[in-house]
Design a protein around this motif. Sequence first.
Motif, short mmCIF file in Angstrom:
data_model
loop_
_atom_site.label_atom_id
_atom_site.label_comp_id
_atom_site.label_asym_id
_atom_site.label_seq_id
_atom_site.Cartn_x
_atom_site.Cartn_y
_atom_site.Cartn_z
N PRO A 153 0.70 -1.30 0.20
CA PRO A 153 0.01 0.07 -0.06
C PRO A 153 0.91 1.21 -0.05
CG PRO A 153 -0.81 -1.69 1.59
CD PRO A 153 0.47 -2.10 1.14
N ARG A 154 2.04 1.25 0.66
CA ARG A 154 2.88 2.49 0.47
C ARG A 154 3.27 2.99 -0.83
NH1 ARG A 154 7.26 -1.28 2.65
NH2 ARG A 154 8.44 -1.41 0.72
N PHE A 155 3.29 2.14 -1.96
CA PHE A 155 3.41 2.72 -3.06
C PHE A 155 2.26 3.20 -3.75
CE2 PHE A 155 6.84 -0.57 -2.49
CZ PHE A 155 7.83 0.27 -2.62
N LYS A 156 0.88 3.16 -3.09
CA LYS A 156 -0.28 3.48 -3.68
C LYS A 156 -0.52 3.50 -5.20
CE LYS A 156 -0.79 6.95 0.15
NZ LYS A 156 0.20 6.22 1.04
N LEU A 157 -0.23 2.36 -5.58
CA LEU A 157 -0.51 1.99 -6.99
C LEU A 157 -2.01 2.15 -7.24
CD1 LEU A 157 1.26 1.26 -9.56
CD2 LEU A 157 0.79 -1.05 -9.03
N PRO A 158 -2.51 2.77 -8.13
CA PRO A 158 -3.98 2.78 -8.36
C PRO A 158 -4.45 1.39 -8.91
CG PRO A 158 -2.84 3.97 -9.94
CD PRO A 158 -1.90 3.72 -9.07
N LYS A 159 -5.67 1.23 -8.14
CA LYS A 159 -6.24 -0.14 -8.64
C LYS A 159 -7.86 0.38 -8.89
CE LYS A 159 -4.78 -2.19 -4.76
NZ LYS A 159 -3.67 -0.93 -4.69
N THR A 160 -8.41 0.24 -10.10
CA THR A 160 -9.63 0.43 -10.88
C THR A 160 -10.67 -0.87 -10.73
OG1 THR A 160 -8.84 2.29 -11.85
CG2 THR A 160 -11.12 1.58 -12.27
N TYR A 161 -11.81 -0.66 -10.08
CA TYR A 161 -12.71 -1.94 -10.04
C TYR A 161 -14.02 -1.33 -10.60
CZ TYR A 161 -9.85 -3.50 -6.36
OH TYR A 161 -8.60 -3.90 -5.57
N LEU A 162 -14.70 -2.11 -11.46
CA LEU A 162 -16.04 -1.93 -12.08
C LEU A 162 -17.10 -2.62 -11.06
CD1 LEU A 162 -15.26 -2.73 -15.66
CD2 LEU A 162 -14.86 -0.58 -14.60
N VAL A 163 -17.74 -1.92 -10.48
CA VAL A 163 -18.71 -2.24 -9.13
C VAL A 163 -20.18 -2.29 -9.54
CG1 VAL A 163 -18.95 -2.20 -6.57
CG2 VAL A 163 -16.66 -1.52 -7.70
N GLN A 164 -21.06 -3.35 -9.53
CA GLN A 164 -22.15 -3.50 -9.57
C GLN A 164 -22.88 -3.15 -8.20
OE1 GLN A 164 -23.92 -6.72 -11.67
NE2 GLN A 164 -25.90 -5.57 -12.07
N VAL A 165 -23.68 -2.14 -8.22
CA VAL A 165 -24.31 -2.03 -6.53
C VAL A 165 -25.79 -1.77 -6.61
CG1 VAL A 165 -21.98 -0.64 -5.52
CG2 VAL A 165 -24.14 0.69 -6.93
N GLU A 166 -26.33 -2.19 -5.56
CA GLU A 166 -27.70 -2.06 -5.36
C GLU A 166 -27.98 -0.56 -5.09
OE1 GLU A 166 -29.51 -4.27 -1.92
OE2 GLU A 166 -29.58 -6.10 -3.44
N GLY A 167 -28.87 0.14 -5.61
CA GLY A 167 -29.28 1.60 -5.80
C GLY A 167 -29.07 2.09 -6.81
N GLY B 96 -2.41 0.09 -11.70
CA GLY B 96 -1.43 0.82 -12.50
C GLY B 96 -1.99 0.83 -13.94
N ASP B 97 -1.01 0.60 -14.69
CA ASP B 97 -1.20 0.75 -16.30
C ASP B 97 -1.74 -0.56 -16.63
OD1 ASP B 97 -0.51 3.23 -16.23
OD2 ASP B 97 1.73 2.92 -16.68
N TRP B 98 -1.83 -1.68 -16.21
CA TRP B 98 -2.04 -2.85 -16.63
C TRP B 98 -3.56 -3.09 -16.44
CZ3 TRP B 98 1.80 -3.10 -12.64
CH2 TRP B 98 3.36 -3.36 -13.10
N THR B 99 -4.00 -3.51 -17.42
CA THR B 99 -5.75 -4.07 -17.61
C THR B 99 -6.01 -5.39 -18.06
OG1 THR B 99 -5.95 -3.30 -19.91
CG2 THR B 99 -5.77 -1.36 -18.15
N LEU B 100 -7.28 -5.62 -17.77
CA LEU B 100 -7.89 -6.71 -18.41
C LEU B 100 -8.12 -7.01 -19.92
CD1 LEU B 100 -10.56 -8.14 -15.71
CD2 LEU B 100 -8.42 -9.12 -16.47
N GLU B 101 -7.87 -5.64 -20.38
CA GLU B 101 -8.30 -5.51 -22.15
C GLU B 101 -7.97 -6.94 -22.62
OE1 GLU B 101 -10.57 -3.95 -24.68
OE2 GLU B 101 -10.09 -2.91 -22.94
#
Length: 182
Positions: A67-81, A165-170
């Motif tokens: 966590p100290r390197f604070k690499l961004p992690k992006t999530y696609l999240v389906q939520v109720e509401g 980071g810059d790596w994706t699931l694409e």
Amino acid sequence: MARLLLFNKPFGVLSQFTDRGSPTERATLSDFIAVKGVYPAGRLDRDSEGLLLLTDDGRLQARIAEPRFKLPKTYLVQVEGDPDDAALAPLRTGVRLKDGMTLPAEAKRIDAPELWPRVPPIRVRKSVPDCWLSITIREGRNRQVRRMTAAVGLPTLRLVRWSVGDWTLEGIAPGEFREVAV
């Protein structure tokens, strides 16, 4: 040269190579990845899907997972509401969880992404609307995104980590991996 694998972890798969001591057979990384000497850089819950990075380089593993390197992690999240911008504001300023305040996240509504079907499918309640969010965090607490959305009244139905980071699931199908240059 370090090896780095981008793996699209399916729902229900453990983020480890063995499941010692379990009375039931649960799917693990060894069911999908036969590459020797690589280990997960971070974790992804069994009930979450998406990008899991594996490497054979300890320094790279630490840079990705710590966590100290604070690499961004992006999530696609389906939520109720059906949240408006004001309902997402607490995610953007930080949410108080049992283990303290989270760092501010980037959070926005998005159109439903074109993803693979989840097996098993999520539960759908006709009387409760749902929507998709993109949430980017820079820390990695246990089940953090799920706990954050629940704390603001938006229970998570489906969670897919799309990028680290810059790596994706694409272009990577569930259960598949791609090796990339580091």
